[in-house]
Design an enzyme around this catalytic site. Structure first.
Site, PDB file in Angstrom:
ATOM      1  N   THR A  56      -4.136   7.997   6.511  1.00  0.00           N
ATOM      2  CA  THR A  56      -5.337   7.785   7.329  1.00  0.00           C
ATOM      3  C   THR A  56      -5.042   7.954   8.807  1.00  0.00           C
ATOM      4  OG1 THR A  56      -6.253   6.321   5.662  1.00  0.00           O
ATOM      5  CG2 THR A  56      -7.159   6.097   7.876  1.00  0.00           C
ATOM      6  N   GLN A  76      -4.991  -0.198  -0.745  1.00  0.00           N
ATOM      7  CA  GLN A  76      -3.930  -0.999  -0.107  1.00  0.00           C
ATOM      8  C   GLN A  76      -3.009  -1.605  -1.178  1.00  0.00           C
ATOM      9  OE1 GLN A  76      -7.371  -1.880   1.270  1.00  0.00           O
ATOM     10  NE2 GLN A  76      -7.020  -0.036   2.430  1.00  0.00           N
ATOM     11  N   GLY A  90      -6.258   5.804   2.145  1.00  0.00           N
ATOM     12  CA  GLY A  90      -6.132   7.257   2.065  1.00  0.00           C
ATOM     13  C   GLY A  90      -5.387   7.610   0.799  1.00  0.00           C
ATOM     14  N   HIS A  91      -6.075   8.216  -0.132  1.00  0.00           N
ATOM     15  CA  HIS A  91      -5.432   8.636  -1.372  1.00  0.00           C
ATOM     16  C   HIS A  91      -5.150  10.132  -1.308  1.00  0.00           C
ATOM     17  CE1 HIS A  91      -6.909   5.119  -4.111  1.00  0.00           C
ATOM     18  NE2 HIS A  91      -5.962   4.783  -3.282  1.00  0.00           N
ATOM     19  N   ASP A 105      12.281  10.367  -7.334  1.00  0.00           N
ATOM     20  CA  ASP A 105      13.027  11.544  -6.868  1.00  0.00           C
ATOM     21  C   ASP A 105      13.489  11.432  -5.423  1.00  0.00           C
ATOM     22  OD1 ASP A 105      10.094  11.691  -6.625  1.00  0.00           O
ATOM     23  OD2 ASP A 105      10.524  13.478  -5.424  1.00  0.00           O
ATOM     24  N   GLY A 157       0.834  -1.197   0.000  1.00  0.00           N
ATOM     25  CA  GLY A 157       0.000   0.000   0.000  1.00  0.00           C
ATOM     26  C   GLY A 157       0.871   1.250   0.000  1.00  0.00           C
ATOM     27  N   ASP A 158       0.204   2.407  -0.131  1.00  0.00           N
ATOM     28  CA  ASP A 158       0.905   3.694  -0.112  1.00  0.00           C
ATOM     29  C   ASP A 158       1.946   3.814  -1.219  1.00  0.00           C
ATOM     30  OD1 ASP A 158      -0.525   4.275   2.260  1.00  0.00           O
ATOM     31  OD2 ASP A 158       0.958   3.136   3.401  1.00  0.00           O
ATOM     32  N   LYS A 163      -0.674   5.518  -5.441  1.00  0.00           N
ATOM     33  CA  LYS A 163      -1.715   5.201  -6.431  1.00  0.00           C
ATOM     34  C   LYS A 163      -2.584   6.415  -6.729  1.00  0.00           C
ATOM     35  CE  LYS A 163      -3.277   1.770  -3.876  1.00  0.00           C
ATOM     36  NZ  LYS A 163      -2.238   1.669  -2.834  1.00  0.00           N
ATOM     37  N   THR A 184      -4.887  -6.818   5.262  1.00  0.00           N
ATOM     38  CA  THR A 184      -6.216  -6.261   5.421  1.00  0.00           C
ATOM     39  C   THR A 184      -7.227  -7.371   5.093  1.00  0.00           C
ATOM     40  OG1 THR A 184      -7.606  -4.332   4.985  1.00  0.00           O
ATOM     41  CG2 THR A 184      -6.412  -5.259   3.084  1.00  0.00           C
ATOM     42  N   ARG A 223       5.597   5.584   8.348  1.00  0.00           N
ATOM     43  CA  ARG A 223       5.706   4.316   7.621  1.00  0.00           C
ATOM     44  C   ARG A 223       7.103   3.743   7.814  1.00  0.00           C
ATOM     45  NH1 ARG A 223       3.140   7.352   2.522  1.00  0.00           N
ATOM     46  NH2 ARG A 223       0.987   7.283   3.174  1.00  0.00           N
TER      47      ARG A 223
HETATM   48  P1  IMP Z   1      -7.020  -2.727   8.411  1.00  0.00           P
HETATM   49  O1  IMP Z   1      -7.182  -2.683   6.927  1.00  0.00           O
HETATM   50  O2  IMP Z   1      -7.385  -1.443   9.090  1.00  0.00           O
HETATM   51  O3  IMP Z   1      -7.687  -3.916   9.018  1.00  0.00           O
HETATM   52  O4  IMP Z   1      -5.450  -2.908   8.730  1.00  0.00           O
HETATM   53  C1  IMP Z   1      -4.747  -4.099   8.396  1.00  0.00           C
HETATM   54  C2  IMP Z   1      -3.326  -3.795   7.935  1.00  0.00           C
HETATM   55  O5  IMP Z   1      -3.387  -3.116   6.683  1.00  0.00           O
HETATM   56  C3  IMP Z   1      -2.553  -2.867   8.867  1.00  0.00           C
HETATM   57  O6  IMP Z   1      -1.188  -3.246   8.838  1.00  0.00           O
HETATM   58  C4  IMP Z   1      -2.713  -1.496   8.241  1.00  0.00           C
HETATM   59  O7  IMP Z   1      -1.661  -0.623   8.567  1.00  0.00           O
HETATM   60  C5  IMP Z   1      -2.686  -1.878   6.769  1.00  0.00           C
HETATM   61  N1  IMP Z   1      -3.399  -0.926   5.917  1.00  0.00           N
HETATM   62  C6  IMP Z   1      -4.733  -0.770   5.787  1.00  0.00           C
HETATM   63  N2  IMP Z   1      -5.019   0.191   4.894  1.00  0.00           N
HETATM   64  C7  IMP Z   1      -3.846   0.640   4.433  1.00  0.00           C
HETATM   65  C8  IMP Z   1      -3.486   1.612   3.431  1.00  0.00           C
HETATM   66  O8  IMP Z   1      -4.312   2.259   2.789  1.00  0.00           O
HETATM   67  N3  IMP Z   1      -2.148   1.772   3.221  1.00  0.00           N
HETATM   68  C9  IMP Z   1      -1.210   1.051   3.885  1.00  0.00           C
HETATM   69  N4  IMP Z   1      -1.499   0.138   4.815  1.00  0.00           N
HETATM   70  C10 IMP Z   1      -2.803  -0.077   5.080  1.00  0.00           C
END
Ligand code: IMP
Length: 425
Positions: free
Chosen positions: A299, A223, A40-41, A332, A12-13, A16, A238, A304
């Site tokens: 979010t 994600q 979170g975009h 960059d 994730g992150d 995107k 997730t 990170r």
């Molecule tokens: P949950 O989706 O809130 O249940 O979290 C489960 C795992 O997914 C955790 O390690 C979160 O930090 C990670 N996670 C959930 N959504 C995101 C995202 O949008 N970006 C990065 N990590 C995420």
């Protein structure tokens, strides 16, 4: 016009939001297919910065339709807050936002269960969830006890919610948590239903009709592959399918209607929350990547974890998702480094490992086998054509593509829309 699935190929992150923003200009409809307000975009347009959690970032483009698919779990209160925030900044969603009547509803008891289960997990077993109720909502969906957005408009909604609350309050009590007030939930959800009612619809029929009419769809995953419930580092994942397969089950679009899959990877790797991360850097270089890359969760604001590019992970993602080409982001951030390392394989129990093991205890024992690549030590932010990049930067990107088995299509060298280089895509 092609129908495109865009997925995150790491944890994730990957950036995107920015790639989606650029591709939206070439699409008619943007669709979210899984996850919820855990995502979170971040999109920067001129001096304005938007962070969207549930609404596809296509909403920031006039005239584009945005769909929240059936695979998403929707917290109606969070969604109304997001709609109001956008309205306050002059962006109205009326007539452009469609929410699947099949998408499951997140309730305050889901959030409370998420928080309390996480609190009660032993050290080493904590997942580090976003506490947005995602796991418990998908749990109820699989257990067939969930309520869906269509139910929100049903005259029996208050009664159905009260039944669920009675059961969940017993569970919360057993976990040592406060009960949730039924009347308050009924009232808040009835108010949210009024705001959302015009948007709740049969998106499955709508999307398939749009395809028949030749419209171009952009299906955005939230994600990333390594957080996918089936293919990620289970149980540190997730609760949905963030991979390309989720785009069909999360929207009702048949697989043969998907024309291409774009994988988004960052030029290094990050992870939020707990779980294995073989190339993690806990030293000054990791801190530097975090600082230069502004690596804080959109979010939760959590810092990170940062590390080198992991070609084993990206190769695995390319395979599972059928990546046609990469969008590589944040090149960059590496501009000042003298040497950049890339993980080409793992070593585990004295053996070389070329693909991601399913067993996380084994993954935890994996140490990266690195290849060192010389840095370019030249700013790339203002470069607008791939050909104009420093030779070493081009060589780095080309090496990533070679190691992962997919070509480059898009390269991002900064947060602005115009720092997005197209390379044959
Ligand atoms: P949950 O989706 O809130 O249940 O979290 C489960 C795992 O997914 C955790 O390690 C979160 O930090 C990670 N996670 C959930 N959504 C995101 C995202 O949008 N970006 C990065 N990590 C995420």
């Amino acid at each position: 016009m092609p129908n495109t699935v865009l997925i995150g190929a790491q944890w994730g992150d990957e950036g995107k939001g920015k790639i989606i923003d650029v591709l939206t200009q070439e699409s008619d409809i943007v669709v979210r297919y899984q996850g919820g307000s855990n995502a979170g975009h971040t999109v920067e347009i001129g001096a304005q910065r938007y962070v969207l959690h549930l609404i596809p970032s296509g909403i920031l483009h006039a005239g584009k339709q945005c769909v929240i698919g059936n695979g998403v779990v929707v917290d109606p209160l969070a969604l109304v807050a997001e709609i109001e925030e956008l309205a306050g900044r002059g962006k109205r969603v009326d007539g452009n936002l469609f929410i699947s009547d099949r998408a499951h509803v997140v309730f305050p008891y889901h959030r409370a269960l998420d928080e309390n289960r996480e609190r009660l997990r032993q050290k080493g077993e904590k997942i580090g969830t976003t506490k947005r109720g995602i796991g418990p909502t998908y749990g109820d969906k699989a257990a067939r006890t969930g309520l869906r957005m269509g139910d929100l408009l049903d005259p029996l909604f208050a009664e159905m919610a009260a039944e669920r609350l009675a059961e969940k309050n017993k569970i919360l009590g057993a976990l040592g948590a406060e009960p949730i007030d039924t009347a308050a939930v009924q009232e808040a959800y009835a108010k949210a239903a009024q705001v959302l009612a015009p948007c709740i619809t049969d998106t499955v029929t709508r999307l398939n009709r749009a395809i028949r009419e030749g419209k171009s769809l952009l299906l955005e995953g939230a994600q990333g592959t390594m957080l996918d419930i089936d293919f990620g580092t289970y149980p540190f994942v997730t609760s949905s399918n963030a991979t390309a397969g989720g785009a069909c089950t999360g929207t009702g679009i048949p697989p043969h209607r998907i024309d291409r899959v774009i994988g988004v990877v960052k030029a290094y790797t990050t992870r939020v929350g707990e779980g294995p991360f073989p190339t993690e850097l806990t030293d000054a270089t990791g801190a530097r990547l975090g600082r230069e890359g502004h690596e804080f969760g959109a979010t939760t604001g959590r810092p990170r974890r940062c590390g080198w590019f992991d070609a084993v992970v990206a190769r695995y993602s390319a395979m599972i998702n059928g990546v046609d080409f990469w969008a590589i982001t944040k090149l960059d951030v590496l501009d000042k480094l003298e040497t950049i390392r890339v993980c080409v394989a793992y070593e585990c129990d004295g053996r070389r490992v070329e693909c991601v093991p399913s067993n996380i205890r084994m993954l935890d024992r994996c140490t990266p086998v690195y290849e060192d690549i010389p840095g370019w030590q030249t700013p790339t932010r203002d470069v607008t054509r791939f050909e104009d990049l420093p030779a070493r930067a081009k060589a780095y990107v080309e090496r990533l593509c070679e190691l992962t088995g997919a070509p480059l299509g898009i390269l991002s060298v900064g947060p602005r829309r115009d720092s997005t280089l197209r390379v044959g895509a």
